[in-house]
Design a protein around this motif. Structure first.
Motif, PDB file in Angstrom:
ATOM      1  N   PHE B 723       0.292  11.859   3.264  1.00 14.36           N
ATOM      2  CA  PHE B 723      -0.383  12.936   3.982  1.00 14.36           C
ATOM      3  C   PHE B 723      -0.896  14.020   3.027  1.00 14.36           C
ATOM      4  N   ILE B 724      -0.207  14.208   1.925  1.00 17.09           N
ATOM      5  CA  ILE B 724      -0.694  15.208   0.952  1.00 17.09           C
ATOM      6  C   ILE B 724      -1.855  14.627   0.148  1.00 17.09           C
ATOM      7  N   ALA B 725      -1.707  13.353  -0.240  1.00 16.75           N
ATOM      8  CA  ALA B 725      -2.697  12.752  -1.156  1.00 16.75           C
ATOM      9  C   ALA B 725      -4.048  12.506  -0.483  1.00 16.75           C
ATOM     10  N   THR B 726      -4.017  12.166   0.818  1.00 18.87           N
ATOM     11  CA  THR B 726      -5.266  11.770   1.484  1.00 18.87           C
ATOM     12  C   THR B 726      -6.356  12.852   1.412  1.00 18.87           C
ATOM     13  N   PRO B 727      -6.077  14.083   1.850  1.00 17.95           N
ATOM     14  CA  PRO B 727      -7.162  15.090   1.750  1.00 17.95           C
ATOM     15  C   PRO B 727      -7.576  15.374   0.312  1.00 17.95           C
ATOM     16  N   ILE B 728      -6.593  15.332  -0.610  1.00 15.32           N
ATOM     17  CA  ILE B 728      -6.926  15.598  -2.023  1.00 15.32           C
ATOM     18  C   ILE B 728      -7.881  14.511  -2.521  1.00 15.32           C
ATOM     19  N   ALA B 729      -7.498  13.244  -2.267  1.00 14.12           N
ATOM     20  CA  ALA B 729      -8.326  12.128  -2.741  1.00 14.12           C
ATOM     21  C   ALA B 729      -9.697  12.166  -2.080  1.00 14.12           C
ATOM     22  N   TYR B 730      -9.715  12.508  -0.793  1.00 11.48           N
ATOM     23  CA  TYR B 730     -10.998  12.558  -0.078  1.00 11.48           C
ATOM     24  C   TYR B 730     -11.898  13.618  -0.699  1.00 11.48           C
ATOM     25  N   TYR B 731     -11.324  14.784  -0.935  1.00 10.93           N
ATOM     26  CA  TYR B 731     -12.119  15.904  -1.472  1.00 10.93           C
ATOM     27  C   TYR B 731     -12.727  15.544  -2.831  1.00 10.93           C
ATOM     28  N   PHE B 732     -11.872  15.050  -3.744  1.00 12.64           N
ATOM     29  CA  PHE B 732     -12.373  14.778  -5.097  1.00 12.64           C
ATOM     30  C   PHE B 732     -13.320  13.567  -5.133  1.00 12.64           C
ATOM     31  N   SER B 733     -13.064  12.580  -4.270  1.00 12.04           N
ATOM     32  CA  SER B 733     -13.971  11.431  -4.214  1.00 12.04           C
ATOM     33  C   SER B 733     -15.339  11.894  -3.720  1.00 12.04           C
ATOM     34  N   PHE B 740     -24.461  11.485  -6.786  1.00 11.91           N
ATOM     35  CA  PHE B 740     -25.423  10.423  -6.509  1.00 11.91           C
ATOM     36  C   PHE B 740     -26.292  10.793  -5.312  1.00 11.91           C
ATOM     37  N   ALA B 741     -27.603  10.650  -5.497  1.00 15.57           N
ATOM     38  CA  ALA B 741     -28.499  10.880  -4.361  1.00 15.57           C
ATOM     39  C   ALA B 741     -28.283   9.780  -3.324  1.00 15.57           C
ATOM     40  N   TYR B 742     -27.918   8.599  -3.781  1.00 19.64           N
ATOM     41  CA  TYR B 742     -27.684   7.467  -2.874  1.00 19.64           C
ATOM     42  C   TYR B 742     -26.233   7.043  -3.042  1.00 19.64           C
ATOM     43  N   ARG B 743     -25.475   7.184  -1.970  1.00 22.21           N
ATOM     44  CA  ARG B 743     -24.035   6.956  -2.097  1.00 22.21           C
ATOM     45  C   ARG B 743     -23.452   6.362  -0.825  1.00 22.21           C
ATOM     46  N   ILE B 744     -22.227   5.864  -0.989  1.00 27.52           N
ATOM     47  CA  ILE B 744     -21.534   5.284   0.161  1.00 27.52           C
ATOM     48  C   ILE B 744     -20.932   6.389   1.031  1.00 27.52           C
ATOM     49  N   GLU B 745     -20.630   6.051   2.253  1.00 26.11           N
ATOM     50  CA  GLU B 745     -19.820   6.934   3.089  1.00 26.11           C
ATOM     51  C   GLU B 745     -18.378   6.506   2.853  1.00 26.11           C
ATOM     52  N   ILE B 746     -17.499   7.460   2.625  1.00 26.34           N
ATOM     53  CA  ILE B 746     -16.093   7.074   2.395  1.00 26.34           C
ATOM     54  C   ILE B 746     -15.519   6.515   3.697  1.00 26.34           C
ATOM     55  N   THR B 747     -14.945   5.325   3.600  1.00 32.18           N
ATOM     56  CA  THR B 747     -14.395   4.706   4.811  1.00 32.18           C
ATOM     57  C   THR B 747     -12.947   5.158   5.006  1.00 32.18           C
ATOM     58  N   TRP B 748     -12.619   5.489   6.253  1.00 35.24           N
ATOM     59  CA  TRP B 748     -11.313   6.101   6.549  1.00 35.24           C
ATOM     60  C   TRP B 748     -10.151   5.180   6.216  1.00 35.24           C
ATOM     61  N   TRP B 749     -10.384   3.852   6.371  1.00 34.40           N
ATOM     62  CA  TRP B 749      -9.246   2.932   6.243  1.00 34.40           C
ATOM     63  C   TRP B 749      -8.757   2.751   4.808  1.00 34.40           C
ATOM     64  N   VAL B 750      -9.567   3.234   3.837  1.00 33.67           N
ATOM     65  CA  VAL B 750      -9.135   3.122   2.427  1.00 33.67           C
ATOM     66  C   VAL B 750      -7.768   3.790   2.250  1.00 33.67           C
ATOM     67  N   PHE B 751      -7.628   4.965   2.867  1.00 28.36           N
ATOM     68  CA  PHE B 751      -6.414   5.748   2.625  1.00 28.36           C
ATOM     69  C   PHE B 751      -5.154   5.115   3.221  1.00 28.36           C
ATOM     70  N   PRO B 752      -5.159   4.724   4.527  1.00 19.91           N
ATOM     71  CA  PRO B 752      -3.940   4.062   5.018  1.00 19.91           C
ATOM     72  C   PRO B 752      -3.629   2.753   4.300  1.00 19.91           C
ATOM     73  N   VAL B 753      -4.675   2.025   3.907  1.00 20.43           N
ATOM     74  CA  VAL B 753      -4.415   0.755   3.197  1.00 20.43           C
ATOM     75  C   VAL B 753      -3.716   1.048   1.862  1.00 20.43           C
ATOM     76  N   VAL B 754      -4.220   2.060   1.150  1.00 16.51           N
ATOM     77  CA  VAL B 754      -3.600   2.416  -0.137  1.00 16.51           C
ATOM     78  C   VAL B 754      -2.168   2.907   0.096  1.00 16.51           C
ATOM     79  N   GLY B 755      -2.007   3.781   1.105  1.00 23.12           N
ATOM     80  CA  GLY B 755      -0.667   4.314   1.409  1.00 23.12           C
ATOM     81  C   GLY B 755       0.306   3.198   1.709  1.00 23.12           C
ATOM     82  N   LEU B 756      -0.152   2.243   2.529  1.00 22.35           N
ATOM     83  CA  LEU B 756       0.697   1.122   2.916  1.00 22.35           C
ATOM     84  C   LEU B 756       1.033   0.254   1.696  1.00 22.35           C
ATOM     85  N   GLY B 757       0.039   0.033   0.863  1.00 18.87           N
ATOM     86  CA  GLY B 757       0.237  -0.770  -0.353  1.00 18.87           C
ATOM     87  C   GLY B 757       1.284  -0.142  -1.251  1.00 18.87           C
ATOM     88  N   VAL B 758       1.153   1.168  -1.456  1.00 18.81           N
ATOM     89  CA  VAL B 758       2.101   1.880  -2.326  1.00 18.81           C
ATOM     90  C   VAL B 758       3.500   1.836  -1.707  1.00 18.81           C
TER      91      VAL B 758
END
Lengths: 228, 785
Positions: B723-733, B740-758
């Motif tokens: 819960f602490i890392a998610t907003p930090i990672a989102y902000y800096f990403s 980049f003028a052309y960039r991806i939209e950050i997908t929400w599921w990246v964070f729970p997948v990473v959290g679950l993996g860790v």
């Protein structure tokens, strides 16, 4: 040497208050060998710890050589301890990572005794205690009796004026226990004051005087033999 | 005393090998990564620092103001600026111009060399520190036929003789007299060249340099000693506007010390980015990794408090004061840090070549350099300070009685602190991994995005001789005879590396006060077909239409800018010259996807620099051999050279790939360190709760329940870290993506997948160890206790 006036020690936890020492008044003269007896939980070990300055009283006075020491800071108490007191515990309390020689030498490091003198004194003591051949062994490699002899050697290496022994034979068989008691008696005969807590009447009678405690109070004092 | 402390510290390490290994290895990893990144950062700050006059040496930049509000900051300056600076600016000791790097082919008898170099004014060697090993720096560029060459080039062209005084031929140009040999350019230089020719020669061949309206060379100034930069910059503002030299521009200076790291100018202002951002980012990551390893040390040491308490008590009883104990525990920290430093440094030296290969870096760590030793000592002291101070303070603070009678209980604050530290570790790990994933996704996006033309099998082949440019129509016919060649065209630049632009384009109805910047592409016939640009309306340039030399093709952005809904048949003007729009192509990317697509105008340019060949084959080697053979029959003096368009495109993202590779490395490292930390804590927790395990098992607890007992706490901590890392990672990403003028939209599921993996990783680490205790006979635990 030791005088206590209404010495009190109360342990407090969140819900319970236990009075371990209740206005204890005792006096011990230089050269005495005093045994403290009493049932478990009567406060004898607490008395030893307070008199040994590893615990502080809640109330009352504790005079050591005429100086009030009960309310000294830990660092000052530490200073008084290292120059005047030696401790012998029931569970030996040797440092497992140090050899016999190093365990005995350790108190002298804190009093900054020069290296050559440290070596001489440790060797003399180990010879006297008949454990010289074990000088490079670690505590786990020794028998209980041998460990306690090392503990006694460590307690006396700084030539303290007072030795505090907390059930020194409690973990030993009778022959090893006898041996330790003989060593303590010999030390006493050379002028060292000894205060010993014990459950054993036999051991207690090695001393000149027996103090009996109950519920944190001194109830009886018996003279075993005349102190000279 | 010190000897005694060292002895006991060593024995303690030796007796408890598992924990000691975790302690040391964890710190060693932290130290190695900290040293590695420190070396890289140090290298970044070393760039251009070898110039003796760096404090007074500045590059002139120009801000160009456009009517749509755009401010373009460029290093290209007008040719006459140098003279004006020297004549009208009393604080300027010397001004010199340099060109961009130009590739030339040199010949001396049977020896040849093809290399890049520059043209520079004759004060060049007095302003910059590029020492000459032979020749006189003051006169080396004084005549138009002089040339200074690098030692490397001298060795190639004059292997057994002195180069100075000899002549060397530039193929298809003329012969020059070597007047100096300079030491090879240090790697830490942003200017990189193997030869220097006199700028006056370049000027004589390029008349456009004489006017104020064109920008081209870089201009450098060496200020007089004691000059205030603000004084000079104030005068520069008026200097360029004087006598209508250049209207909508302003000049400013950038120190050569900042040239490499501070490069990001947006709308005329330094926008706080550039390479320095990467330096800061990696610096922070390295520090975090280092802190994680120190946290491991702290939490493992404080977890061992109960084991050490008895010893502390004994020492206190027999006379040790707090200072002596702090000394002892610091000695332990010093010993562990020293061993970790040794292992970490060895590890670093071992992995450095692999790291350099993996990240395409050239980090050098010399054990003989003063800087290396300063770095090692600093890291060593920092480790002792961070890792050693808190445990020393905690361990030495027990009362003697509490400690010796084993009535010791860890203070809630220590347990809380340890939990905070562990949560901190996992926060860093989760944030790093999630951030890395985003970086990785963006790089994938960059590589897979349709850029508007077919760059898969498009080859850029440089035209090196003027003769070949003249014979291009015949060459094209020959190339088309190769079976795998589908289409051929030519251009004055690479289509995904467009460098030319102009503000001199107008159209009917354009307000007179406006000016706009257009990208200009000098193309040739069949250009749309060859490149695969998508034609929306109109047609390609064709040899069948002779008038196409006066026609243009535009992109959608240009049509939009000019407000033309149906641009075919409309005209635009290069100055006074009209050009008819014959084609409209869909927008395509001419640079990195960091930049927006700009309005572009394609015209037929006789000045050709590259032949474009679209090939359709799986047999690339054979096609290349055929192409080489054909080219060699036209320009045999030059080696055949080519580049695939997608290769060029890929080069744009080297920096991003480097970031991603470093991020992957550090994410793995962070996870590994967290794993080591959890492992260490589990071992201690198991030791401390041995009796509890025995009792629980006697009372009927299953192995799973025992493992669950140890997993519960870590589950909570990783959950909190998530819960602490998610907003930090989102902000800096998000911050990183904004480059980049052309960039991806950050997908929400990246964070729970990473959290679950860790979390799974942590649970696995715990389970592997706690399961052993959980399945052991309960009596053994109780007996041990």
């Amino acid at each position: 040497m030791i005088k206590t006036v209404n010495l009190t020690k109360v342990y407090r936890s969140d819900e319970v208050e236990t009075t371990a020492l209740n206005e204890v008044n005792i006096e011990i003269k230089e050269g005495e060998f005093v045994s403290v007896m009493g049932p478990s939980g009567c406060g004898k070990s607490t008395l030893l710890n307070v008199l040994g300055m590893i615990d502080s009283p809640t109330a009352g006075d504790y005079l050591f050589n005429g100086q009030e020491v009960g309310r000294l800071s830990e660092s000052k108490r530490s200073d008084v301890r290292k120059h005047n007191l030696g401790f012998v515990f029931q569970s030996f309390n040797l440092i497992d990572e140090l050899t016999v020689f190093e365990n005995v030498e350790l108190p002298m490091l804190y009093t900054k005794v020069p290296s050559a003198e440290r070596k001489t004194r440790v060797n003399e003591l180990l010879e006297g205690m008949n454990i010289m051949h074990r000088r490079n062994h670690f505590p786990q490699q020794l028998s209980g009796g041998q460990q306690q002899r090392v503990a006694v050697a460590r307690a006396v290496v700084n030539k303290p004026r007072l030795i505090l022994a907390d059930e020194p034979t409690g973990n030993l068989d009778s022959s090893n226990g006898d041996e330790v008691m003989k060593i303590l008696s010999e030390l006493n005969s050379t002028g060292t004051t000894i205060l010993m807590v014990t459950h054993s009447q036999y051991c207690a009678e090695f001393g000149n005087r027996i103090i009996r405690m109950l519920d944190g109070k001194v109830v009886v004092e018996n003279v075993v033999k005349q102190y000279l | 005393m010190l000897l005694n402390n060292l002895k006991i510290s060593w024995r303690r390490l030796w007796l408890d090998k598992t924990t000691s290994s975790i302690h040391i290895f964890s710190l060693a990893l932290g130290i190695a990564s900290c040293l590695l990144i420190s070396a890289w950062i140090f290298q970044q700050f070393q760039v251009d620092s070898f110039h003796e006059k760096e404090d007074r040496l500045f590059q002139v930049w120009e801000n160009q103001y456009y009517s749509d509000g755009t401010i373009l900051s460029v290093r290209a300056t007008p040719g006459p600026l140098k003279k004006v600076l020297e004549e009208e600016m009393p604080n300027v000791a010397k001004a010199v111009r340099t060109t961009w790097e130009i590739e030339k082919e040199f010949r001396k008898e049977q020896h040849t060399a093809t290399t890049y170099g520059i043209y520079a004014d004759d004060g060049f060697f007095q302003v910059f520190t590029f020492p000459l090993s032979e020749g006189d720096a003051n006169t080396a560029l004084s005549k138009p036929d002089h040339i200074v060459i690098s030692q490397k080039m001298a060795d190639q062209l004059f292997p057994d003789e002195t180069a100075v005084g000899q002549s060397v031929e530039i193929i298809n140009e003329q012969s020059y007299t070597v007047t100096g040999v300079m030491k090879n350019i240090p790697k830490a230089s942003t200017l990189y060249f193997d030869y220097v020719l006199p700028f006056k020669k370049f000027e004589s061949e390029n008349e456009w340099l004489l006017g104020w309206q064109n920008n081209g060379p870089n201009t450098w100034v060496l200020l007089k000693k004691g000059t205030l930069l603000t004084d000079v910059e104030n005068k520069l503002t008026t200097l360029i506007k004087k006598d209508s030299r250049q209207k909508n521009t302003e000049l400013f200076l950038q120190s050569i010390k900042d040239r490499y790291l501070y490069t990001n100018y947006e709308n005329g202002q330094y926008a706080g980015g550039g390479r320095i951002e990467k330096v800061r980012l990696f610096g922070v990551i390295a520090l975090l990794i280092f802190l994680i390893s120190c946290i491991n040390f702290i939490s493992l040491t404080t977890a061992r408090v109960s084991k050490r308490a008895k010893e502390v008590g004994i020492r206190k009883v027999i006379g040790a004061n707090k200072r002596a104990l702090v000394g002892q525990f610091f000695t332990e920290a010093i010993l562990i840090s020293f061993l970790a430093l040794l292992i970490g440094t060895s590890l670093l030296l071992f992995i450095l070549p692999y790291f350099n290969t993996y990240t395409n870096s050239s980090i050098v760590i010399s054990m003989y350099s003063q800087e290396t030793w300063i770095g090692l000592t600093s890291v060593f002291l920092l480790t002792i300070l961070i890792a050693g101070s808190y445990p020393s303070f905690v361990l030495s603070s027990f009362g003697p009685l509490t400690a010796i009678t084993n009535r010791f209980k860890q203070k809630t604050s220590q347990g809380l602190l340890r939990n905070i530290l562990v949560v901190g570790q996992f926060t860093v790990a989760i944030a790093l991994i999630a951030g890395t994933w985003v970086v990785f996704q963006q790089i994938q996006f960059l590589q897979q995005k349709e850029i508007g033309f077919n760059q898969q099998q498009l080859l850029y082949i440089p035209i090196k001789s003027p003769e070949l440019a003249q014979k291009y129509p015949v060459l094209k016919e020959d190339l088309l005879k190769i079976p795998s060649v589908q289409s051929v065209s030519a251009c004055n630049q690479k289509l995904n590396d467009i460098r030319y632009n102009t503000s001199g384009i107008t159209w009917k109805g354009m307000p007179p006060e406006e000016d706009h910047l257009f990208t200009t592409i000098g193309a040739n016939f069949d250009f749309v077909k060859t490149t695969g640009l998508s034609l929306k309306e109109g047609r390609d340039f064709s040899i069948a239409h002779r008038a196409d030399s006066m026609n243009v093709i535009i992109n959608e952005a240009a049509a939009k800018l000019m407000g033309m809904d149906a641009p075919i048949g409309e005209s635009l003007y290069f100055g006074e010259e009209p050009a008819q729009i014959i084609g409209l192509v869909k927008d395509f990317h001419m640079y990195s996807l960091k930049y927006e697509i700009t309005p572009a105008v394609l015209y037929v340019d006789p000045d050709l620099s590259y032949v474009y060949v679209q090939v359709a084959t799986d047999d690339i080697p054979n096609t290349l051999a055929n192409l080489e053979q054909t080219f060699n029959s036209y320009q045999s003096n030059f080696p055949f050279d080519y580049q695939f368009a997608d290769e060029k495109y890929s080069q744009y993202y080297q920096s991003e790939r480097f970031t991603s590779q470093i991020a992957i490395l550090f994410s793995i490292l962070a996870l590994l360190l967290c794993g080591l930390g959890v492992l260490g804590l589990t071992i201690f927790s198991l030791e401390r709760r041995l009796k509890e395990i025995g009792i629980r098992k006697v009372l009927g607890a299953s192995a799973g329940q025992i493992v669950g007992l140890f997993s519960k706490n870590i589950l909570q901590m990783v959950g909190l870290a998530f819960f602490i890392a998610t907003p930090i990672a989102y902000y800096f990403s998000q911050q990183w993506l904004e480059d980049f003028a052309y960039r991806i939209e950050i997908t929400w599921w990246v964070f729970p997948v990473v959290g679950l993996g860790v979390l799974l990783f942590a649970l696995l680490t715990i389970s592997l160890h706690s399961l052993k205790a959980a399945v052991a006979s309960p009596i053994s635990s109780l007996r041990k206790e």
